[in-house]
Design a protein around this motif. Sequence first.
Motif, mmCIF file in Angstrom:
data_model
loop_
_atom_site.group_PDB
_atom_site.id
_atom_site.type_symbol
_atom_site.label_atom_id
_atom_site.label_comp_id
_atom_site.label_asym_id
_atom_site.label_seq_id
_atom_site.Cartn_x
_atom_site.Cartn_y
_atom_site.Cartn_z
ATOM 1 N N TYR A 132 0.801 -1.214 0.000
ATOM 2 C CA TYR A 132 0.000 0.000 0.000
ATOM 3 C C TYR A 132 0.838 1.271 0.000
ATOM 4 O O TYR A 132 0.473 2.256 0.615
ATOM 5 N N TYR A 133 1.982 1.214 -0.678
ATOM 6 C CA TYR A 133 2.767 2.418 -0.951
ATOM 7 C C TYR A 133 2.429 2.889 -2.365
ATOM 8 O O TYR A 133 2.389 2.094 -3.295
ATOM 9 N N PHE A 134 2.197 4.162 -2.505
ATOM 10 C CA PHE A 134 1.919 4.714 -3.828
ATOM 11 C C PHE A 134 2.587 6.079 -3.908
ATOM 12 O O PHE A 134 2.125 7.040 -3.283
ATOM 13 N N GLU A 135 3.721 6.140 -4.636
ATOM 14 C CA GLU A 135 4.434 7.411 -4.796
ATOM 15 C C GLU A 135 4.692 8.094 -3.447
ATOM 16 O O GLU A 135 4.386 9.277 -3.262
ATOM 17 N N ASP A 136 5.238 7.342 -2.498
ATOM 18 C CA ASP A 136 5.564 7.842 -1.146
ATOM 19 C C ASP A 136 4.328 8.130 -0.295
ATOM 20 O O ASP A 136 4.452 8.677 0.803
ATOM 21 N N ILE A 137 3.151 7.775 -0.771
ATOM 22 C CA ILE A 137 1.925 7.962 0.002
ATOM 23 C C ILE A 137 1.520 6.599 0.552
ATOM 24 O O ILE A 137 1.483 5.609 -0.181
ATOM 25 N N SER A 141 -7.030 2.616 2.620
ATOM 26 C CA SER A 141 -8.443 2.880 2.863
ATOM 27 C C SER A 141 -9.172 3.096 1.536
ATOM 28 O O SER A 141 -8.579 3.544 0.553
ATOM 29 N N PRO A 142 -10.464 2.783 1.499
ATOM 30 C CA PRO A 142 -11.236 3.006 0.262
ATOM 31 C C PRO A 142 -11.173 4.447 -0.214
ATOM 32 O O PRO A 142 -11.125 4.699 -1.424
ATOM 33 N N ALA A 143 -11.155 5.405 0.720
ATOM 34 C CA ALA A 143 -11.110 6.818 0.324
ATOM 35 C C ALA A 143 -9.822 7.142 -0.426
ATOM 36 O O ALA A 143 -9.834 7.881 -1.418
ATOM 37 N N LEU A 144 -8.691 6.580 0.026
ATOM 38 C CA LEU A 144 -7.431 6.819 -0.671
ATOM 39 C C LEU A 144 -7.329 6.004 -1.951
ATOM 40 O O LEU A 144 -6.807 6.488 -2.958
ATOM 41 N N GLU A 145 -7.804 4.767 -1.904
ATOM 42 C CA GLU A 145 -7.721 3.928 -3.104
ATOM 43 C C GLU A 145 -8.484 4.546 -4.273
ATOM 44 O O GLU A 145 -8.069 4.419 -5.434
ATOM 45 N N LYS A 146 -9.570 5.223 -3.953
ATOM 46 C CA LYS A 146 -10.336 5.910 -5.012
ATOM 47 C C LYS A 146 -9.479 6.979 -5.685
ATOM 48 O O LYS A 146 -9.499 7.130 -6.910
ATOM 49 N N ILE A 147 -8.693 7.714 -4.874
ATOM 50 C CA ILE A 147 -7.797 8.732 -5.435
ATOM 51 C C ILE A 147 -6.658 8.082 -6.194
ATOM 52 O O ILE A 147 -6.280 8.524 -7.277
ATOM 53 N N PHE A 148 -6.093 6.991 -5.625
ATOM 54 C CA PHE A 148 -4.991 6.296 -6.291
ATOM 55 C C PHE A 148 -5.389 5.820 -7.682
ATOM 56 O O PHE A 148 -4.577 5.845 -8.608
ATOM 57 N N ARG A 149 -6.642 5.373 -7.825
ATOM 58 C CA ARG A 149 -7.088 4.842 -9.121
ATOM 59 C C ARG A 149 -7.100 5.902 -10.210
ATOM 60 O O ARG A 149 -6.809 5.610 -11.378
ATOM 61 N N ILE A 150 -7.464 7.139 -9.844
ATOM 62 C CA ILE A 150 -7.572 8.172 -10.871
ATOM 63 C C ILE A 150 -6.311 9.023 -10.998
ATOM 64 O O ILE A 150 -6.173 9.789 -11.953
ATOM 65 N N GLY A 170 -1.489 15.840 3.890
ATOM 66 C CA GLY A 170 -0.515 15.422 2.883
ATOM 67 C C GLY A 170 -0.749 15.989 1.501
ATOM 68 O O GLY A 170 -0.448 15.340 0.495
ATOM 69 N N LYS A 171 -1.239 17.223 1.426
ATOM 70 C CA LYS A 171 -1.555 17.812 0.118
ATOM 71 C C LYS A 171 -0.309 17.959 -0.765
ATOM 72 O O LYS A 171 -0.365 17.725 -1.966
ATOM 73 N N GLU A 172 0.816 18.340 -0.149
ATOM 74 C CA GLU A 172 2.033 18.500 -0.957
ATOM 75 C C GLU A 172 2.528 17.156 -1.484
ATOM 76 O O GLU A 172 3.051 17.084 -2.611
ATOM 77 N N LEU A 173 2.360 16.087 -0.709
ATOM 78 C CA LEU A 173 2.743 14.755 -1.192
ATOM 79 C C LEU A 173 1.975 14.393 -2.453
ATOM 80 O O LEU A 173 2.529 13.838 -3.406
ATOM 81 N N PHE A 174 0.686 14.698 -2.463
ATOM 82 C CA PHE A 174 -0.126 14.397 -3.641
ATOM 83 C C PHE A 174 0.268 15.279 -4.819
ATOM 84 O O PHE A 174 0.259 14.829 -5.968
ATOM 85 N N ALA A 175 0.610 16.527 -4.549
ATOM 86 C CA ALA A 175 1.061 17.409 -5.629
ATOM 87 C C ALA A 175 2.334 16.860 -6.263
ATOM 88 O O ALA A 175 2.483 16.848 -7.492
ATOM 89 N N ARG A 176 3.250 16.376 -5.430
ATOM 90 C CA ARG A 176 4.501 15.819 -5.951
ATOM 91 C C ARG A 176 4.252 14.507 -6.689
ATOM 92 O O ARG A 176 4.933 14.185 -7.668
ATOM 93 N N ALA A 177 3.275 13.732 -6.211
ATOM 94 C CA ALA A 177 2.920 12.496 -6.914
ATOM 95 C C ALA A 177 2.368 12.796 -8.300
ATOM 96 O O ALA A 177 2.710 12.126 -9.280
ATOM 97 N N ILE A 178 1.513 13.817 -8.400
ATOM 98 C CA ILE A 178 0.970 14.219 -9.709
ATOM 99 C C ILE A 178 2.103 14.602 -10.651
ATOM 100 O O ILE A 178 2.127 14.205 -11.820
ATOM 101 N N HIS A 179 3.072 15.345 -10.129
ATOM 102 C CA HIS A 179 4.198 15.767 -10.967
ATOM 103 C C HIS A 179 5.047 14.571 -11.405
ATOM 104 O O HIS A 179 5.391 14.443 -12.589
#
Length: 439
Positions: A132-137, A141-150, A170-179
Motif C-alpha cells: 500500500y505504498y503509492f508514490e511515497d503515500i 483505505s477506500p477513500a485513498l484507493e479511489k484517489i490512487f485509481r484516478i 498530505g496535500k504537498e505529497l499528492f502534488a509531488r505524486a501528480i508531478h
Amino acid sequence: MPFPKNLPLEDVIDSIADGLFTVDADWNITYFNESAQRITGVPAREAVGRKCWDVFRSSLCDGQCAVDQCLRQGGRIINKSIFIIKSDGTKLPVSISASALTNSEGEVVGGVETFRDLTEIQAMRRKVRDLYYFEDIVGRSPALEKIFRILPQVSSSQATTLILGESGTGKELFARAIHSLSPRKDAPIVTVNCGALPENLLESELFGYKAGAFTDARTDKPGRIEAAEGGTVFLDEIGDLPGPLQVKLLRFLQERTFEPLGSVTPLKADVRVVAATNRDLEKQVADGRFRRDLFYRLNVVTLKLPALRERREDIPLLIDHFVEEFNAVQGKSIQGVSEDVLQLFMRHEFPGNVRELENILEYAFILCPSGFIQMEHLPEHLPAKVDGAAQGSSLQGTMEEIKRRAARHAVERNNGKRMAACRELSISKDTLRRLLNAK
C-alpha cells in the motif's frame, strides 16, 4: 465449571501456543512451559532456577519489568509489546501479559507471565505496508484507493488541479505524486506558499521582477513560474492569495502569459498549475473573499483528501512508515508501538491528521531508548484527548523543552545514575548536564 480432575494442569499449560513461565519472590524461574522453550530456544532444564532477566534479556528487564509492576501496583498487564533476546542472540518481538501469583491465603508468592511470538504478525504488517505504498503515500483505505485509481490519469493530463483537505493530510505529497507521474516529471516542480509572504513580496516571488522595479531591484530576477518552465508550479495555501494577485493569477491561467514586476512585456510560460488549500473556497467565493472565475479556473480537477479519522485503517501502516523513517534518521532500532499505544491511536481523533501522528512519534522517539514505544513515551496531554474531551492538536512545548523532559525522565528511570541515562539517550555527559540545568 470446575477443572477436570483427570486432566493434569501441567499438560494443559504445555499444550497452549503461548509461552508461559512463573517466578518466585526472588525472581527465580520456577516453571517454563514447552512453548516458552520453543519460542526462546532455551530448554526448561536450563531456564528453571535462573533469574528471569538472565533468560529473557528483554527490553523491560532494565527497570521496567512487567511482573515487578504487577507486584508493586497490583492488577494485571495485558498485551504489552516488547522484545526478548533468544538463545542465539537474535531479537524477537513478543506480546506479554503478566500478573502476580498468590497462595491460598492470598499472599503474593511470585509472578506469572505469558508471551506470544509476534514475528509472523510483524512480517505480515511489513508485506501489507509494502502493498500500500503509492508514490511515497501510505494508505489502503477506500477513500485513498479511489484517489490512487484516478491519479495516473489526472497526472497525465495538463489540467489545472485543486487539492482540498484539512491541514496535515498530505496535500504537498499528492502534488509531488501528480508531478512525478506526469510527462513533466523530468522538469522541476516549484512550490509557492501563498500564505507565507506579504502581497508585494509574493507577486515578485511568483512572477519575478525587472531591474529598477523597486529600490533594491538592481538586476532582473526570474520568478517561481519562470523557474518551473516545462514543469509544475504548486501553489500551496491558495485560499490565502490576496485579491489583487487573484486577478493576475487568473490572467496567467487564461492566457499562460505573465508580466514580471516592472515590465510591460508579457512572457509565455509552459507550466502546469497544481493548487491546494485547507479552506472552504466555495464559502470564500460566496463571502466575496475569493474570485468566482478564479475558483472555476482552478477547479478543473479536484482531489478531496480524507482526514486521518476518516481512514483509521491506515494508522498502523503510517506508524510503521514513520518508525522506519525515524530509525534511519536517528540511528535507533525501535521495533514499533505497543498494543495499548496502537489501540489509543486507533481511538484518537487526530485533529492534526497525519502530521500530528508524525509529531507524536517523533516525540516518542526522544523518550524511547529501544524496543517498543509505550504509553509513558507519549506526550502527557495525549491520553486525555482520546475521549474527545480536550481540544487542540499541537504538541506542548518546544523541541528543546521535550529534550529536557526526556533527560529528566531518563535520570529518574535509572535511579539517579547519570551515566546510565547518557547511555540510554546516546548523549554526552556535558549534553545531559546542560539539559538538566536549563531553565
